[in-house]
Design an enzyme around this catalytic site. Structure first.
Site, PDB file in Angstrom:
ATOM      1  N   SER A  10       0.826  -1.215   0.000  1.00 27.03           N
ATOM      2  CA  SER A  10       0.000   0.000   0.000  1.00 27.03           C
ATOM      3  C   SER A  10       0.854   1.256   0.000  1.00 27.03           C
ATOM      4  O   SER A  10       1.991   1.257   0.467  1.00 27.03           O
ATOM      5  CB  SER A  10      -0.896   0.024   1.239  1.00 27.03           C
ATOM      6  OG  SER A  10      -1.708  -1.115   1.293  1.00 27.03           O
TER       7      SER A  10
HETATM    8  N1  SAH Z   1      -0.121  -5.254   4.110  1.00 32.37           N
HETATM    9  C1  SAH Z   1       0.458  -5.665   2.857  1.00 32.37           C
HETATM   10  C2  SAH Z   1      -0.574  -5.589   1.750  1.00 32.37           C
HETATM   11  C3  SAH Z   1      -0.376  -6.648   0.743  1.00 32.37           C
HETATM   12  S1  SAH Z   1      -1.682  -6.804  -0.424  1.00 32.37           S
HETATM   13  C4  SAH Z   1       1.697  -4.857   2.549  1.00 32.37           C
HETATM   14  O1  SAH Z   1       1.899  -3.813   3.179  1.00 32.37           O
HETATM   15  O2  SAH Z   1       2.508  -5.261   1.718  1.00 32.37           O
HETATM   16  C5  SAH Z   1      -2.814  -7.867   0.401  1.00 32.37           C
HETATM   17  C6  SAH Z   1      -2.328  -9.231   0.764  1.00 32.37           C
HETATM   18  O3  SAH Z   1      -3.442  -9.985   1.274  1.00 32.37           O
HETATM   19  C7  SAH Z   1      -1.781 -10.054  -0.387  1.00 32.37           C
HETATM   20  O4  SAH Z   1      -0.475 -10.460  -0.083  1.00 32.37           O
HETATM   21  C8  SAH Z   1      -2.728 -11.258  -0.490  1.00 32.37           C
HETATM   22  O5  SAH Z   1      -2.079 -12.457  -0.867  1.00 32.37           O
HETATM   23  C9  SAH Z   1      -3.251 -11.344   0.923  1.00 32.37           C
HETATM   24  N2  SAH Z   1      -4.534 -12.037   1.108  1.00 32.37           N
HETATM   25  C10 SAH Z   1      -5.640 -11.988   0.336  1.00 32.37           C
HETATM   26  N3  SAH Z   1      -6.608 -12.760   0.854  1.00 32.37           N
HETATM   27  C11 SAH Z   1      -6.114 -13.311   1.995  1.00 32.37           C
HETATM   28  C12 SAH Z   1      -6.626 -14.196   2.983  1.00 32.37           C
HETATM   29  N4  SAH Z   1      -7.871 -14.689   2.930  1.00 32.37           N
HETATM   30  N5  SAH Z   1      -5.835 -14.553   3.999  1.00 32.37           N
HETATM   31  C13 SAH Z   1      -4.569 -14.074   4.096  1.00 32.37           C
HETATM   32  N6  SAH Z   1      -4.012 -13.229   3.194  1.00 32.37           N
HETATM   33  C14 SAH Z   1      -4.784 -12.859   2.152  1.00 32.37           C
END
Ligand code: SAH
Length: 215
Positions: free
Chosen positions: A63
């Site tokens: 993000s």
């Molecule tokens: N907080 C992270 C955001 C990454 S994007 C950062 O700062 O980099 C969102 C993430 O959520 C992705 O890596 C995706 O694989 C994960 N995600 C999506 N659905 C999920 C679920 N049900 N359980 C765990 N992770 C999930």
């Protein structure tokens, strides 16, 4: 170790975060401290402190710094909390949280991201983070209840298991909407009652799981 990015990070906090109204000094200090470039692919590293999201492995995104600050501030952490994060991704948001609370539990569904994030936590000696591979829409029942919960992927509703696993009092923040755009939702639990506020419009990658979008 000399941190070549220190001035870029201070500039990021002043011009992107404080200037947009994030005033919680603890949040600002954590964002000044955590080396965001460590969580980003080396080819994109010079953009680590720029004012936009960046791609990470698995078609996911880290993000925009301001969004990390904004969601973190909404949790109002003071230091003693157990925090649950869904969507470890790069691990950057996890790392910021870990500087502000007692323990972070973080769940990721993609192994490649989890492995990389764990390496970053180890290299920084951020030892109050426990991360695991699972469907985060089911929460982390064994470690519940959590004083704060943050979901960093967008879903159609707040997963009911997360509401159950939120402590009382407790605060939860998550982007809720369709797969194109969402709004940040803040849930507060107090004396057994849940209050919901709808905040800024945002765009996150999909929350995929039993209580999210289908794969
Ligand atoms: N907080 C992270 C955001 C990454 S994007 C950062 O700062 O980099 C969102 C993430 O959520 C992705 O890596 C995706 O694989 C994960 N995600 C999506 N659905 C999920 C679920 N049900 N359980 C765990 N992770 C999930």
């Amino acid at each position: 170790m000399i941190d070549r990015y220190l001035s870029a990070r201070e500039e990021m906090v002043d011009s992107q975060i404080r200037a947009r109204g994030i005033l919680d000094e603890r949040v600002l200090a954590a964002m000044r401290l955590v080396p965001r470039h460590i969580f980003i692919d080396s080819a994109l590293r010079t953009q680590a402190y720029d004012d936009y999201p960046l791609p990470i492995a698995g078609g996911q995104t880290i993000s925009q710094p301001y969004i990390v600050a904004c969601m973190t501030e909404l949790l109002r952490l003071v230091g003693h909390e157990l925090v649950l994060e869904i969507g470890t991704g790069s691990g950057y948001q996890t790392a910021v949280l870990s500087r502000l609370c007692r323990q972070v539990y973080s769940v990721e569904r993609l192994n490649s991201l989890l492995t990389q994030a764990r390496k970053a936590f180890d290299s920084l000696s951020y030892f109050n983070i426990t991360a695991r591979l699972a469907d985060g829409t089911l929460g982390w029942p064994d470690a519940a209840p959590f004083d704060a919960i943050i979901v960093t992927a967008g879903g159609p509703e707040v997963p009911p298991p997360l509401i159950d696993q939120l402590a009382d009092p407790g605060r939860l923040v998550m982007p809720v909407g369709d797969q194109k755009q969402q709004q940040l939702r803040l849930l507060t639990k107090n004396n057994g009652r849940i209050q919901t506020e709808t905040l800024a419009g945002v765009r996150f990658v999909d929350l995929i799981g039993a209580h999210g979008w289908k794969n």
